[in-house]
Design a protein around this motif. Sequence first.
Motif, short mmCIF file in Angstrom:
data_model
loop_
_atom_site.label_atom_id
_atom_site.label_comp_id
_atom_site.label_asym_id
_atom_site.label_seq_id
_atom_site.Cartn_x
_atom_site.Cartn_y
_atom_site.Cartn_z
N HIS A 45 61.53 -21.24 6.64
CA HIS A 45 60.64 -20.96 5.63
C HIS A 45 61.13 -19.68 4.75
CE1 HIS A 45 57.63 -23.44 7.88
NE2 HIS A 45 57.27 -23.41 6.83
N TYR A 94 54.47 -23.82 0.00
CA TYR A 94 53.23 -23.47 1.01
C TYR A 94 52.68 -22.00 0.38
CZ TYR A 94 55.34 -26.78 4.15
OH TYR A 94 55.74 -27.62 4.84
N ALA A 96 49.94 -19.12 1.45
CA ALA A 96 49.60 -18.40 2.83
C ALA A 96 48.55 -17.13 2.53
CB ALA A 96 50.72 -18.22 3.58
N PHE A 109 57.54 -15.12 7.43
CA PHE A 109 56.91 -15.97 8.50
C PHE A 109 56.18 -15.33 9.42
CE2 PHE A 109 56.54 -20.32 9.95
CZ PHE A 109 56.22 -20.21 11.33
N VAL A 112 52.41 -14.46 8.34
CA VAL A 112 51.25 -15.20 7.89
C VAL A 112 50.12 -15.32 8.95
CG1 VAL A 112 50.95 -17.90 7.57
CG2 VAL A 112 53.11 -16.57 6.77
N TYR A 114 47.35 -17.65 7.71
CA TYR A 114 46.68 -19.10 7.45
C TYR A 114 47.58 -19.65 6.57
CZ TYR A 114 42.31 -17.31 9.12
OH TYR A 114 41.53 -16.69 10.22
N TRP A 115 48.01 -20.92 6.60
CA TRP A 115 48.94 -21.82 6.06
C TRP A 115 48.07 -22.73 5.13
CZ3 TRP A 115 54.12 -20.65 5.34
CH2 TRP A 115 54.89 -20.16 6.24
#
Length: 125
Positions: A45, A94, A96, A109, A112, A114-115
């Motif tokens: 990511h 994505y 987030a 990463f 985060v 919530y995704w």
Amino acid sequence: QVQLVESGGGSVQSGGSLRLSCAVSGYTVRFYCMAWFRQAPGKEHEGVATITADGSTTYADSVRGRFTISRDYTKNTLYLQMNSLKPEDTAMYYCARVSSRRYSSPARFPDVNYWGQGTQVTVSS
């Protein structure tokens, strides 16, 4: 219940534009830091852009000047306007919610909370 739902992905030719949307429910976007990430096949990511609660923005070097992150409080939605798209921008994107702190570079990463489920962007040459 927190939900983040992306839309707006698709296939475009190099030089084209897309606007990604992330509809948020369960909290108010104006009070939290939000971010866009992307993941290309076989890669980790990558943080693309981050916006803090006070509206400060940061961008990855690879997209600065081409992408713009923004929010619409009335729609509780996060956006990513992508212009001058390149084949190397091809990835799953994505949105987030990320940790509330200062960001001098895009969120990573571990930041985060919530995704979303992701939306595919494909740029052809």
